[in-house]
Design a protein around this motif. Structure first.
Motif, PDB file in Angstrom:
ATOM      1  N   TRP A   1      35.445  35.567  -3.446  1.00  0.00           N
ATOM      2  CA  TRP A   1      34.282  35.053  -2.739  1.00  0.00           C
ATOM      3  C   TRP A   1      34.339  33.536  -2.690  1.00  0.00           C
ATOM      4  N   VAL A   2      33.856  32.979  -1.592  1.00  0.00           N
ATOM      5  CA  VAL A   2      33.860  31.532  -1.383  1.00  0.00           C
ATOM      6  C   VAL A   2      32.419  31.023  -1.420  1.00  0.00           C
ATOM      7  N   TYR A   3      32.194  29.951  -2.165  1.00  0.00           N
ATOM      8  CA  TYR A   3      30.857  29.386  -2.243  1.00  0.00           C
ATOM      9  C   TYR A   3      30.557  28.525  -1.014  1.00  0.00           C
ATOM     10  N   PRO A   4      29.295  28.471  -0.577  1.00  0.00           N
ATOM     11  CA  PRO A   4      28.943  27.625   0.570  1.00  0.00           C
ATOM     12  C   PRO A   4      29.063  26.149   0.219  1.00  0.00           C
ATOM     13  N   SER A   5      29.312  25.355   1.238  1.00  0.00           N
ATOM     14  CA  SER A   5      29.366  23.910   1.043  1.00  0.00           C
ATOM     15  C   SER A   5      27.950  23.376   0.845  1.00  0.00           C
ATOM     16  N   GLU A   6      27.850  22.114   0.481  1.00  0.00           N
ATOM     17  CA  GLU A   6      26.524  21.503   0.298  1.00  0.00           C
ATOM     18  C   GLU A   6      25.728  21.530   1.589  1.00  0.00           C
ATOM     19  N   GLN A   7      26.382  21.274   2.714  1.00  0.00           N
ATOM     20  CA  GLN A   7      25.691  21.283   4.003  1.00  0.00           C
ATOM     21  C   GLN A   7      25.225  22.688   4.355  1.00  0.00           C
ATOM     22  N   GLN A   8      26.063  23.675   4.128  1.00  0.00           N
ATOM     23  CA  GLN A   8      25.685  25.058   4.412  1.00  0.00           C
ATOM     24  C   GLN A   8      24.522  25.502   3.532  1.00  0.00           C
ATOM     25  N   PHE A   9      24.559  25.089   2.268  1.00  0.00           N
ATOM     26  CA  PHE A   9      23.474  25.436   1.351  1.00  0.00           C
ATOM     27  C   PHE A   9      22.169  24.772   1.797  1.00  0.00           C
ATOM     28  N   TYR A  10      22.271  23.511   2.198  1.00  0.00           N
ATOM     29  CA  TYR A  10      21.101  22.773   2.681  1.00  0.00           C
ATOM     30  C   TYR A  10      20.502  23.455   3.922  1.00  0.00           C
ATOM     31  N   ASN A  11      21.367  23.825   4.873  1.00  0.00           N
ATOM     32  CA  ASN A  11      20.895  24.483   6.090  1.00  0.00           C
ATOM     33  C   ASN A  11      20.235  25.828   5.788  1.00  0.00           C
ATOM     34  N   ALA A  12      20.812  26.558   4.835  1.00  0.00           N
ATOM     35  CA  ALA A  12      20.249  27.859   4.477  1.00  0.00           C
ATOM     36  C   ALA A  12      18.855  27.701   3.867  1.00  0.00           C
ATOM     37  N   MET A  13      18.678  26.696   3.023  1.00  0.00           N
ATOM     38  CA  MET A  13      17.365  26.463   2.417  1.00  0.00           C
ATOM     39  C   MET A  13      16.337  26.066   3.478  1.00  0.00           C
ATOM     40  N   LYS A  14      16.756  25.274   4.455  1.00  0.00           N
ATOM     41  CA  LYS A  14      15.852  24.891   5.538  1.00  0.00           C
ATOM     42  C   LYS A  14      15.418  26.112   6.346  1.00  0.00           C
ATOM     43  N   ARG A  15      16.377  27.020   6.620  1.00  0.00           N
ATOM     44  CA  ARG A  15      16.053  28.231   7.383  1.00  0.00           C
ATOM     45  C   ARG A  15      15.056  29.105   6.641  1.00  0.00           C
ATOM     46  N   LYS A  16      15.106  29.066   5.318  1.00  0.00           N
ATOM     47  CA  LYS A  16      14.204  29.905   4.519  1.00  0.00           C
ATOM     48  C   LYS A  16      12.847  29.236   4.285  1.00  0.00           C
ATOM     49  N   GLY A  17      12.643  28.065   4.860  1.00  0.00           N
ATOM     50  CA  GLY A  17      11.341  27.420   4.766  1.00  0.00           C
ATOM     51  C   GLY A  17      11.185  26.431   3.637  1.00  0.00           C
ATOM     52  N   TYR A  18      12.264  26.170   2.887  1.00  0.00           N
ATOM     53  CA  TYR A  18      12.191  25.185   1.811  1.00  0.00           C
ATOM     54  C   TYR A  18      12.362  23.777   2.374  1.00  0.00           C
ATOM     55  N   GLN A  19      12.024  22.800   1.555  1.00  0.00           N
ATOM     56  CA  GLN A  19      12.200  21.396   1.909  1.00  0.00           C
ATOM     57  C   GLN A  19      13.164  20.761   0.909  1.00  0.00           C
ATOM     58  N   PRO A  20      14.459  21.049   1.047  1.00  0.00           N
ATOM     59  CA  PRO A  20      15.429  20.551   0.064  1.00  0.00           C
ATOM     60  C   PRO A  20      15.656  19.046   0.181  1.00  0.00           C
ATOM     61  N   ASP A  21      16.019  18.461  -0.939  1.00  0.00           N
ATOM     62  CA  ASP A  21      16.375  17.046  -0.992  1.00  0.00           C
ATOM     63  C   ASP A  21      17.879  16.930  -0.780  1.00  0.00           C
ATOM     64  N   ALA A  22      18.281  16.312   0.310  1.00  0.00           N
ATOM     65  CA  ALA A  22      19.703  16.215   0.632  1.00  0.00           C
ATOM     66  C   ALA A  22      20.488  15.509  -0.469  1.00  0.00           C
ATOM     67  N   GLN A  23      19.849  14.543  -1.151  1.00  0.00           N
ATOM     68  CA  GLN A  23      20.541  13.792  -2.191  1.00  0.00           C
ATOM     69  C   GLN A  23      20.824  14.648  -3.429  1.00  0.00           C
ATOM     70  N   SER A  24      20.071  15.749  -3.565  1.00  0.00           N
ATOM     71  CA  SER A  24      20.229  16.604  -4.750  1.00  0.00           C
ATOM     72  C   SER A  24      21.154  17.787  -4.506  1.00  0.00           C
ATOM     73  N   MET A  25      21.697  17.911  -3.292  1.00  0.00           N
ATOM     74  CA  MET A  25      22.475  19.096  -2.945  1.00  0.00           C
ATOM     75  C   MET A  25      23.703  19.288  -3.832  1.00  0.00           C
ATOM     76  N   HIS A  26      24.347  18.196  -4.195  1.00  0.00           N
ATOM     77  CA  HIS A  26      25.539  18.332  -5.039  1.00  0.00           C
ATOM     78  C   HIS A  26      25.170  18.996  -6.364  1.00  0.00           C
TER      79      HIS A  26
END
Length: 238
Positions: free
Chosen positions: A37-62
């Motif tokens: 299995w391959v883990y999502p990148s930081e950008q993919q993870f950020y986009n997924a959280m946005k789609r689910k209605g969260y407000q992620p902090d881009a600086q904290s993605m790493h």
């Protein structure tokens, strides 16, 4: 980033990022004959959280992605422990997984409303294959180990280290899963006794293996002698 979790065969479509990993996103190169299995990148993870209605902090993605990956690796190690300890299967494969954050498992409900414990913040169902083609489901409840922190432990809003409790166990989809839970429960309550029994079993298996190794030359010699005697007897009759 490629995980250490081997992928099982399934007809269910895999997430998009499983087929979109470039060499620059990988810490290890996946083996096409033994895919993981391959883990999502930081950008993919950020986009997924946005789609689910969260407000992620881009600086904290790493940090968030690192925690996510570490928790998954720990979860898989616990699944492997069940499989290796109870079924002598050290190399199961993860067929698929499903996040169910809004569904409380019976155990989580019991812990929350009877034992008055904090509820889990997430739940996953992981389906594994031992290599026999039979799918077996595991339930994972994720508990926050730092309920007093402000914000997610390890995030930019918290100065405390990450602390989680993972409750991993086979789903009660069949009677054997219930038996497995009882067996593992006794092992956890009496680790010394079961540790000695496991060691005794390993020693017996090793002794049996050595004995078989010693008997093989004798068996081969005996078979050769038998074949020679049969050949001599046949010649005499002729």
């Amino acid at each position: 980033i490629v995980s250490t979790i081997p992928r099982g065969e399934t007809l269910t479509p895999a997430p998009v990022h499983q087929a979109q990993t470039t060499p620059t996103q990988q810490e290890t190169t996946p083996d096409p004959n033994d895919p993981a299995w391959v883990y999502p990148s930081e950008q993919q993870f950020y986009n997924a959280m946005k789609r689910k209605g969260y407000q992620p902090d881009a600086q904290s993605m790493h940090t968030v992605v690192s925690i996510h990956n570490a928790v998954n690796e720990r979860t898989w190690s616990l699944v492997q422990k069940w499989e290796a300890t109870l079924h002598d299967c050290p190399n199961p494969r993860l067929v698929r997984f499903l996040g169910r954050p809004d569904d409380r498992s019976p155990r989580a409900l019991f812990n929350e409303y009877v034992l008055m414990k904090s509820p889990p913040f997430d739940r996953h169902d992981w389906v594994v294959d031992r290599g026999d083609g039979v799918e077996r489901r595991y339930v994972i409840d994720f508990y926050d180990g730092n309920p007093q922190t402000g914000g997610f432990a390890g995030s930019a809003k918290s100065n405390k280290p990450v602390s989680m409790h993972l409750d991993v166990r086979p789903a009660l989809d069949d009677p054997m899963a219930a038996v497995d839970r009882v067996r593992m429960g006794f092992r956890e309550m009496l680790p010394g006794i079961f540790g000695e029994l496991d060691e005794l079993q390993k020693n017996n298996q090793s002794a049996l293996g050595r004995k078989m190794t010693m008997l093989q030359p004798k068996a081969a010699a005996s078979a050769a002698a038998s074949d020679k005697a049969y050949a001599d007897c046949t010649k005499t009759r002729s």
